[in-house]
Design a protein around this motif. Sequence first.
Motif, PDB file in Angstrom:
ATOM      1  N   TRP A  62      -2.080  22.316 -61.982  1.00 23.39           N
ATOM      2  CA  TRP A  62      -1.324  23.183 -61.079  1.00 23.39           C
ATOM      3  C   TRP A  62      -1.150  22.438 -59.771  1.00 23.39           C
ATOM      4  N   GLY A  63      -0.046  22.689 -59.076  1.00 25.63           N
ATOM      5  CA  GLY A  63       0.173  22.086 -57.777  1.00 25.63           C
ATOM      6  C   GLY A  63       0.881  23.051 -56.846  1.00 25.63           C
ATOM      7  N   HIS A  64       0.952  22.644 -55.579  1.00 23.65           N
ATOM      8  CA  HIS A  64       1.518  23.513 -54.548  1.00 23.65           C
ATOM      9  C   HIS A  64       2.109  22.650 -53.442  1.00 23.65           C
ATOM     10  N   PHE A  65       3.347  22.928 -53.088  1.00 25.20           N
ATOM     11  CA  PHE A  65       3.949  22.344 -51.895  1.00 25.20           C
ATOM     12  C   PHE A  65       3.919  23.456 -50.851  1.00 25.20           C
ATOM     13  N   ALA A  66       3.066  23.305 -49.854  1.00 27.15           N
ATOM     14  CA  ALA A  66       2.788  24.391 -48.908  1.00 27.15           C
ATOM     15  C   ALA A  66       4.012  24.827 -48.110  1.00 27.15           C
ATOM     16  N   ARG A  67       4.741  23.892 -47.540  1.00 27.81           N
ATOM     17  CA  ARG A  67       5.821  24.264 -46.632  1.00 27.81           C
ATOM     18  C   ARG A  67       6.871  25.169 -47.272  1.00 27.81           C
ATOM     19  N   PRO A  68       7.398  24.824 -48.467  1.00 27.69           N
ATOM     20  CA  PRO A  68       8.361  25.756 -49.062  1.00 27.69           C
ATOM     21  C   PRO A  68       7.705  26.825 -49.943  1.00 27.69           C
ATOM     22  N   GLY A  69       6.360  26.779 -50.086  1.00 31.55           N
ATOM     23  CA  GLY A  69       5.685  27.772 -50.919  1.00 31.55           C
ATOM     24  C   GLY A  69       5.970  27.607 -52.397  1.00 31.55           C
ATOM     25  N   ILE A  70       6.060  26.368 -52.853  1.00 34.02           N
ATOM     26  CA  ILE A  70       6.359  26.077 -54.260  1.00 34.02           C
ATOM     27  C   ILE A  70       5.052  25.956 -55.044  1.00 34.02           C
ATOM     28  N   VAL A  71       4.953  26.671 -56.150  1.00 28.31           N
ATOM     29  CA  VAL A  71       3.857  26.496 -57.103  1.00 28.31           C
ATOM     30  C   VAL A  71       4.455  25.807 -58.320  1.00 28.31           C
ATOM     31  N   TRP A  72       3.780  24.750 -58.766  1.00 28.01           N
ATOM     32  CA  TRP A  72       4.331  23.938 -59.847  1.00 28.01           C
ATOM     33  C   TRP A  72       3.250  23.523 -60.823  1.00 28.01           C
ATOM     34  N   ILE A  73       3.725  23.004 -61.973  1.00 25.64           N
ATOM     35  CA  ILE A  73       2.839  22.355 -62.922  1.00 25.64           C
ATOM     36  C   ILE A  73       3.297  20.910 -63.057  1.00 25.64           C
ATOM     37  N   GLY A  74       2.343  20.040 -63.322  1.00 27.17           N
ATOM     38  CA  GLY A  74       2.665  18.625 -63.460  1.00 27.17           C
ATOM     39  C   GLY A  74       1.489  17.887 -64.060  1.00 27.17           C
ATOM     40  N   GLY A  75       1.503  16.603 -63.903  1.00 21.32           N
ATOM     41  CA  GLY A  75       0.448  15.761 -64.431  1.00 21.32           C
ATOM     42  C   GLY A  75       0.569  14.383 -63.827  1.00 21.32           C
ATOM     43  N   GLU A  76      -0.219  13.474 -64.343  1.00 23.72           N
ATOM     44  CA  GLU A  76      -0.115  12.099 -63.882  1.00 23.72           C
ATOM     45  C   GLU A  76       1.303  11.606 -64.132  1.00 23.72           C
ATOM     46  N   PRO A  77       1.897  10.954 -63.150  1.00 26.45           N
ATOM     47  CA  PRO A  77       3.241  10.428 -63.380  1.00 26.45           C
ATOM     48  C   PRO A  77       3.168   9.221 -64.315  1.00 26.45           C
ATOM     49  N   GLU A  78       3.504   9.444 -65.566  1.00 28.49           N
ATOM     50  CA  GLU A  78       3.512   8.366 -66.553  1.00 28.49           C
ATOM     51  C   GLU A  78       4.457   7.265 -66.081  1.00 28.49           C
ATOM     52  N   SER A  79       4.098   6.022 -66.344  1.00 25.92           N
ATOM     53  CA  SER A  79       4.914   4.904 -65.877  1.00 25.92           C
ATOM     54  C   SER A  79       6.332   4.962 -66.449  1.00 25.92           C
ATOM     55  N   GLN A 122       0.486  32.636 -51.858  1.00 28.10           N
ATOM     56  CA  GLN A 122      -0.754  31.866 -51.737  1.00 28.10           C
ATOM     57  C   GLN A 122      -0.721  30.733 -52.760  1.00 28.10           C
ATOM     58  N   PRO A 123      -1.469  29.677 -52.481  1.00 33.19           N
ATOM     59  CA  PRO A 123      -1.475  28.554 -53.425  1.00 33.19           C
ATOM     60  C   PRO A 123      -2.241  28.902 -54.694  1.00 33.19           C
ATOM     61  N   PRO A 124      -2.002  28.127 -55.763  1.00 32.09           N
ATOM     62  CA  PRO A 124      -2.763  28.370 -56.988  1.00 32.09           C
ATOM     63  C   PRO A 124      -4.248  28.112 -56.717  1.00 32.09           C
ATOM     64  N   GLY A 125      -5.092  28.894 -57.328  1.00 36.91           N
ATOM     65  CA  GLY A 125      -6.524  28.757 -57.098  1.00 36.91           C
ATOM     66  C   GLY A 125      -7.278  28.471 -58.379  1.00 36.91           C
ATOM     67  N   PRO A 126      -8.586  28.404 -58.252  1.00 40.88           N
ATOM     68  CA  PRO A 126      -9.417  28.071 -59.417  1.00 40.88           C
ATOM     69  C   PRO A 126      -9.381  29.135 -60.513  1.00 40.88           C
ATOM     70  N   SER A 127      -8.867  30.313 -60.212  1.00 37.49           N
ATOM     71  CA  SER A 127      -8.817  31.352 -61.241  1.00 37.49           C
ATOM     72  C   SER A 127      -7.691  31.128 -62.253  1.00 37.49           C
ATOM     73  N   LEU A 128      -6.764  30.202 -61.948  1.00 37.58           N
ATOM     74  CA  LEU A 128      -5.704  29.906 -62.908  1.00 37.58           C
ATOM     75  C   LEU A 128      -6.289  29.094 -64.063  1.00 37.58           C
ATOM     76  N   PRO A 129      -5.833  29.369 -65.280  1.00 37.86           N
ATOM     77  CA  PRO A 129      -6.443  28.721 -66.447  1.00 37.86           C
ATOM     78  C   PRO A 129      -6.096  27.241 -66.570  1.00 37.86           C
ATOM     79  N   ASP A 130      -6.990  26.509 -67.192  1.00 36.72           N
ATOM     80  CA  ASP A 130      -6.684  25.125 -67.560  1.00 36.72           C
ATOM     81  C   ASP A 130      -5.630  25.149 -68.651  1.00 36.72           C
ATOM     82  N   PHE A 131      -4.817  24.121 -68.711  1.00 36.83           N
ATOM     83  CA  PHE A 131      -3.800  24.004 -69.754  1.00 36.83           C
ATOM     84  C   PHE A 131      -3.505  22.526 -69.963  1.00 36.83           C
ATOM     85  N   ALA A 132      -2.883  22.213 -71.068  1.00 39.70           N
ATOM     86  CA  ALA A 132      -2.410  20.860 -71.348  1.00 39.70           C
ATOM     87  C   ALA A 132      -1.227  20.974 -72.298  1.00 39.70           C
ATOM     88  N   GLU A 133      -0.086  20.502 -71.858  1.00 39.23           N
ATOM     89  CA  GLU A 133       1.137  20.535 -72.661  1.00 39.23           C
ATOM     90  C   GLU A 133       1.765  19.154 -72.654  1.00 39.23           C
TER      91      GLU A 133
END
Length: 169
Positions: free
Chosen positions: A75-92, A129-140
């Motif tokens: 999970w990720g968060h861009f604070a200024r625009p209030g964006i909640v996102w999902i992502g991962g390591e940027p594969e090369s 509010q930003p995503p917190g530890p209560s959000l579940p782990d996932f892998a897609e």
Amino acid sequence: MRLFLALVPPPALRRRFGELADTAYAHCSGKRVPDDNLHLTLAFLGEQPERQAEELADWLSGTRVAPGQWRLDRWGHFARPGIVWIGGEPESDLVQLQQSLRAELEDIGIASQPRRFTPHVTLLRRAEQPPGPSLPDFAEDWSYTRAALVLSEPIGQGSRYTPLAWSRV
């Protein structure tokens, strides 16, 4: 015409991303991105005249995107625009794809954003509010084979995204 280049997830993965968006909304509130709009932006092209859009569609239709895979697991968060996102390591391969498309766009005289690439799929805008530890782990895992030129049209209080052209496979 407001345009961007994107990777569009296949329907089953898009539904899964929608489920994650529902989970994030329950925790963070904000404005949920509709499932049909879930994507990964490779290059934002901004406002373009119709003729330029046609040229971009022709260009992309003749461009081959190397197939790749990206694991989304955070999970990720861009604070200024209030964006909640999902992502991962940027594969090369994903970073290389984004950089090569940006370079090709510059070669044909089209400026694009972002300069700094943080691969992500936006789930919520104006989150309270930003995503917190209560959000579940996932892998897609997302296997991609082509990119889309997408039109962003304002409707009501949001936007509708319509693919205008696809890269070749």
